[in-house]
Design a protein around this motif. Structure first.
Motif, PDB file in Angstrom:
ATOM      1  N   VAL A  53      -3.148  70.627  20.802  1.00 45.50           N
ATOM      2  CA  VAL A  53      -3.440  71.327  22.046  1.00 45.50           C
ATOM      3  C   VAL A  53      -1.965  72.987  21.756  1.00 45.50           C
ATOM      4  CG1 VAL A  53      -3.122  71.677  24.210  1.00 45.50           C
ATOM      5  CG2 VAL A  53      -3.426  69.404  23.617  1.00 45.50           C
ATOM      6  N   THR A  54      -3.144  74.062  22.010  1.00 43.37           N
ATOM      7  CA  THR A  54      -2.375  74.721  21.564  1.00 43.37           C
ATOM      8  C   THR A  54      -2.905  76.216  22.452  1.00 43.37           C
ATOM      9  OG1 THR A  54      -1.642  76.725  20.315  1.00 43.37           O
ATOM     10  CG2 THR A  54      -3.696  76.141  19.266  1.00 43.37           C
ATOM     11  N   GLY A  55      -2.383  76.929  22.704  1.00 41.53           N
ATOM     12  CA  GLY A  55      -3.038  78.468  23.034  1.00 41.53           C
ATOM     13  C   GLY A  55      -2.957  79.446  21.883  1.00 41.53           C
ATOM     14  N   ALA A  56      -3.967  80.176  22.659  1.00 39.35           N
ATOM     15  CA  ALA A  56      -4.019  81.610  22.439  1.00 39.35           C
ATOM     16  C   ALA A  56      -3.534  82.779  22.493  1.00 39.35           C
ATOM     17  CB  ALA A  56      -5.204  82.226  22.605  1.00 39.35           C
ATOM     18  N   GLY A  57      -3.114  83.753  21.274  1.00 41.47           N
ATOM     19  CA  GLY A  57      -1.609  84.852  21.646  1.00 41.47           C
ATOM     20  C   GLY A  57      -0.552  84.085  21.370  1.00 41.47           C
ATOM     21  N   GLU A  58       0.255  85.269  20.908  1.00 41.76           N
ATOM     22  CA  GLU A  58       1.607  84.970  21.268  1.00 41.76           C
ATOM     23  C   GLU A  58       3.012  84.418  22.003  1.00 41.76           C
ATOM     24  OE1 GLU A  58       2.848  88.030  18.768  1.00 41.76           O
ATOM     25  OE2 GLU A  58       1.086  87.559  17.023  1.00 41.76           O
ATOM     26  N   LYS A  59       2.858  85.175  23.501  1.00 44.63           N
ATOM     27  CA  LYS A  59       3.422  84.996  24.521  1.00 44.63           C
ATOM     28  C   LYS A  59       3.850  83.930  25.494  1.00 44.63           C
ATOM     29  CE  LYS A  59       2.614  90.283  24.977  1.00 44.63           C
ATOM     30  NZ  LYS A  59       3.177  90.603  26.635  1.00 44.63           N
ATOM     31  N   THR A  60       2.340  83.415  25.747  1.00 41.05           N
ATOM     32  CA  THR A  60       2.349  82.012  26.165  1.00 41.05           C
ATOM     33  C   THR A  60       1.256  81.097  26.094  1.00 41.05           C
ATOM     34  OG1 THR A  60       2.820  83.979  28.552  1.00 41.05           O
ATOM     35  CG2 THR A  60       2.749  81.365  28.542  1.00 41.05           C
ATOM     36  N   PHE A  61       2.534  79.660  26.436  1.00 43.26           N
ATOM     37  CA  PHE A  61       1.490  78.476  26.047  1.00 43.26           C
ATOM     38  C   PHE A  61       0.267  78.226  26.824  1.00 43.26           C
ATOM     39  CE2 PHE A  61       1.378  74.253  26.763  1.00 43.26           C
ATOM     40  CZ  PHE A  61       0.337  73.090  26.181  1.00 43.26           C
ATOM     41  N   CYS A  62       1.220  77.993  28.157  1.00 43.08           N
ATOM     42  CA  CYS A  62       0.634  77.850  29.395  1.00 43.08           C
ATOM     43  C   CYS A  62       1.305  77.579  30.272  1.00 43.08           C
ATOM     44  CB  CYS A  62      -0.231  76.673  29.436  1.00 43.08           C
ATOM     45  SG  CYS A  62      -0.801  75.968  31.045  1.00 43.08           S
ATOM     46  N   ALA A  63       1.074  79.035  31.797  1.00 43.62           N
ATOM     47  CA  ALA A  63       1.192  78.768  32.895  1.00 43.62           C
ATOM     48  C   ALA A  63       1.196  78.485  34.053  1.00 43.62           C
ATOM     49  CB  ALA A  63       1.477  80.788  33.355  1.00 43.62           C
ATOM     50  N   GLY A  64       0.529  76.935  33.657  1.00 42.80           N
ATOM     51  CA  GLY A  64      -0.040  76.302  34.916  1.00 42.80           C
ATOM     52  C   GLY A  64      -0.480  76.596  35.359  1.00 42.80           C
ATOM     53  N   GLY A 104       5.628  76.766  34.668  1.00 46.60           N
ATOM     54  CA  GLY A 104       4.672  76.092  36.062  1.00 46.60           C
ATOM     55  C   GLY A 104       4.246  74.577  35.729  1.00 46.60           C
ATOM     56  N   GLY A 105       2.853  74.359  35.881  1.00 45.33           N
ATOM     57  CA  GLY A 105       2.457  73.255  34.796  1.00 45.33           C
ATOM     58  C   GLY A 105       2.515  73.441  33.429  1.00 45.33           C
ATOM     59  N   GLY A 106       2.595  74.169  33.195  1.00 49.58           N
ATOM     60  CA  GLY A 106       2.019  74.719  31.374  1.00 49.58           C
ATOM     61  C   GLY A 106       3.303  73.700  31.089  1.00 49.58           C
ATOM     62  N   VAL A 107       4.681  73.143  31.233  1.00 48.84           N
ATOM     63  CA  VAL A 107       4.878  72.320  31.239  1.00 48.84           C
ATOM     64  C   VAL A 107       4.509  70.891  31.058  1.00 48.84           C
ATOM     65  CG1 VAL A 107       7.785  71.861  31.672  1.00 48.84           C
ATOM     66  CG2 VAL A 107       7.037  73.883  31.897  1.00 48.84           C
ATOM     67  N   GLU A 108       4.188  70.454  32.267  1.00 45.96           N
ATOM     68  CA  GLU A 108       4.140  68.930  32.095  1.00 45.96           C
ATOM     69  C   GLU A 108       2.637  68.791  31.630  1.00 45.96           C
ATOM     70  OE1 GLU A 108       1.661  66.274  34.601  1.00 45.96           O
ATOM     71  OE2 GLU A 108       2.146  68.019  36.165  1.00 45.96           O
ATOM     72  N   LEU A 109       1.762  69.766  31.371  1.00 45.30           N
ATOM     73  CA  LEU A 109       0.527  69.512  30.439  1.00 45.30           C
ATOM     74  C   LEU A 109       1.848  69.878  28.904  1.00 45.30           C
ATOM     75  CD1 LEU A 109      -1.866  70.179  30.048  1.00 45.30           C
ATOM     76  CD2 LEU A 109      -1.728  72.438  29.168  1.00 45.30           C
ATOM     77  N   ALA A 110       2.414  70.372  28.192  1.00 39.41           N
ATOM     78  CA  ALA A 110       2.921  69.984  27.103  1.00 39.41           C
ATOM     79  C   ALA A 110       3.205  68.791  27.466  1.00 39.41           C
ATOM     80  CB  ALA A 110       4.585  71.326  26.989  1.00 39.41           C
ATOM     81  N   ARG A 116       5.795  67.496  20.492  1.00 40.41           N
ATOM     82  CA  ARG A 116       5.704  69.335  20.830  1.00 40.41           C
ATOM     83  C   ARG A 116       6.195  69.998  19.744  1.00 40.41           C
ATOM     84  NH1 ARG A 116       5.989  65.527  24.686  1.00 40.41           N
ATOM     85  NH2 ARG A 116       7.866  64.937  24.426  1.00 40.41           N
ATOM     86  N   VAL A 117       5.573  71.205  19.240  1.00 43.95           N
ATOM     87  CA  VAL A 117       6.749  72.154  18.429  1.00 43.95           C
ATOM     88  C   VAL A 117       6.494  73.569  19.568  1.00 43.95           C
ATOM     89  CG1 VAL A 117       6.111  73.339  16.198  1.00 43.95           C
ATOM     90  CG2 VAL A 117       5.359  71.077  16.664  1.00 43.95           C
ATOM     91  N   GLY A 118       7.662  74.611  19.417  1.00 44.13           N
ATOM     92  CA  GLY A 118       8.050  75.274  20.277  1.00 44.13           C
ATOM     93  C   GLY A 118       8.821  75.974  19.172  1.00 44.13           C
ATOM     94  N   VAL A 119       8.959  77.269  19.463  1.00 43.92           N
ATOM     95  CA  VAL A 119       9.022  78.924  18.879  1.00 43.92           C
ATOM     96  C   VAL A 119      10.047  79.892  19.134  1.00 43.92           C
ATOM     97  CG1 VAL A 119       6.763  78.843  17.796  1.00 43.92           C
ATOM     98  CG2 VAL A 119       7.364  80.137  19.886  1.00 43.92           C
ATOM     99  N   GLU A 120      11.009  79.828  18.018  1.00 44.04           N
ATOM    100  CA  GLU A 120      12.013  80.410  18.909  1.00 44.04           C
ATOM    101  C   GLU A 120      11.911  81.116  19.507  1.00 44.04           C
ATOM    102  OE1 GLU A 120      14.826  81.173  15.276  1.00 44.04           O
ATOM    103  OE2 GLU A 120      14.925  79.414  14.969  1.00 44.04           O
ATOM    104  N   GLY A 121      12.644  81.740  20.158  1.00 45.34           N
ATOM    105  CA  GLY A 121      12.569  82.968  21.391  1.00 45.34           C
ATOM    106  C   GLY A 121      11.738  82.716  22.443  1.00 45.34           C
ATOM    107  N   SER A 122      11.497  81.600  22.784  1.00 47.08           N
ATOM    108  CA  SER A 122      10.365  81.342  23.645  1.00 47.08           C
ATOM    109  C   SER A 122      11.250  80.587  25.242  1.00 47.08           C
ATOM    110  CB  SER A 122       9.791  80.251  23.387  1.00 47.08           C
ATOM    111  OG  SER A 122       9.838  79.235  22.886  1.00 47.08           O
ATOM    112  N   ARG A 123      11.257  80.068  26.376  1.00 46.85           N
ATOM    113  CA  ARG A 123      11.557  79.975  27.597  1.00 46.85           C
ATOM    114  C   ARG A 123      11.149  79.125  28.046  1.00 46.85           C
ATOM    115  NH1 ARG A 123      11.806  83.785  31.248  1.00 46.85           N
ATOM    116  NH2 ARG A 123      10.286  85.287  29.679  1.00 46.85           N
ATOM    117  N   MET A 124      11.465  78.076  28.758  1.00 44.21           N
ATOM    118  CA  MET A 124      10.681  76.996  29.792  1.00 44.21           C
ATOM    119  C   MET A 124      11.193  76.941  31.178  1.00 44.21           C
ATOM    120  SD  MET A 124      10.815  73.516  31.039  1.00 44.21           S
ATOM    121  CE  MET A 124      11.399  72.418  30.114  1.00 44.21           C
ATOM    122  N   ARG A 125      10.230  77.351  32.101  1.00 41.60           N
ATOM    123  CA  ARG A 125      10.680  76.760  33.632  1.00 41.60           C
ATOM    124  C   ARG A 125       9.575  76.439  34.867  1.00 41.60           C
ATOM    125  NH1 ARG A 125      11.919  81.276  37.681  1.00 41.60           N
ATOM    126  NH2 ARG A 125      12.581  80.581  39.044  1.00 41.60           N
TER     127      ARG A 125
END
Length: 252
Positions: A53-64, A104-110, A116-125
């Protein structure tokens, strides 16, 4: 109109992509229903062994969930929870390939995925408390099951922001890589898991999820174990060990 949720399958690996980067891959009613349909396809397939499960683009996986649709009453928390519950209950292993920030809910989706594989420079809240929203109950339970109550309080009650290193440290991420390495890391993990014995993988995932939820159904667990013990895959595994070759598991 571009599909905002895309599903593809290559070999034994399925890939579900949230494809609305202009809106940070947020999920409205249409996206949630599309995810549910694709998950039904994956579950009913006898050929898919791993889902990415992934997201398009380079900024955000999912904002919920889409705040605009939530505010307009076009989407309910129940629909979002039904989607994450369905993902978490999938019988095959799932990998969240986090292409950027997760909110947001993207955190729960993950968290509904197994890895979970994440990238350097990313944030979670999760900003629920910052906007006056009590996070849905089954979601709260998922945070506690996956991360423990103390971390759940930091994420939900204190609405704390975590950087990539902190996400790895607290166990939210299993792997942290450079952005350019993410797809390869997720693909290699998926290929590795897809090469394992499907019956054993599914059986152990089910038993582990029961244990995390507070109790193993011992009779059902024994049935799963016996199924693996009597499988052709086990005999193939033994034969591959003796012949020093890669096993060819058929899921039977």
């Amino acid at each position: 109109m571009t599909d905002t949720v895309i599903y593809e399958q290559t070999g034994h690996i399925g890939r579900l992509t949230l494809n609305n980067p202009a809106r940070h891959n947020s999920l409205g009613q249409g996206e949630l229903e599309a995810i549910q349909r694709h998950l039904e396809t994956v579950e009913s397939s006898g050929d898919v062994r791993v889902l990415i499960v992934t997201g398009a683009g380079e900024k955000t996986f999912c904002a919920g969930a889409s705040l605009a649709e939530l505010g307009a009453g076009k989407i309910s928390g129940d629909c979002f929870q039904a989607t994450t519950d369905q993902l978490a209950a999938l019988s095959i292993p799932t990998i969240a390939s986090l292409n950027g920030n997760v909110f947001g809910g993207g955190v729960e989706l993950a968290l509904s995925c197994d890895f979970r594989v994440g990238v350097e420079g990313s944030r979670m809240r999760v900003p629920a408390a910052a906007i006056g929203l009590c996070y849905p109950l089954s979601g709260i339970n998922r945070f506690v099951e996956r991360l423990g109550v103390n971390l759940a309080k930091r994420i939900l009650v204190a609405s704390e922001e975590f950087n990539a290193d902190a996400m790895l440290e607290i166990g939210f991420l299993d792997h942290l890589v450079l952005p350019a390495q993410r797809e390869q890391m997720a693909d290699e993990l998926a290929q590795h898991i897809a090469g394992l014995a499907p019956l054993a993988v599914k059986a152990m995932k089910q038993i582990l999820q029961q244990a995390a939820a507070g109790g193993i159904d011992m009779d059902a667990a024994r049935e799963l174990s016996d199924m693996c013990s009597g499988s052709e895959d086990l005999q193939e595994g033994f034969a591959a060990q003796r012949e020093k070759r890669k096993p060819r598991f058929q899921g039977a």
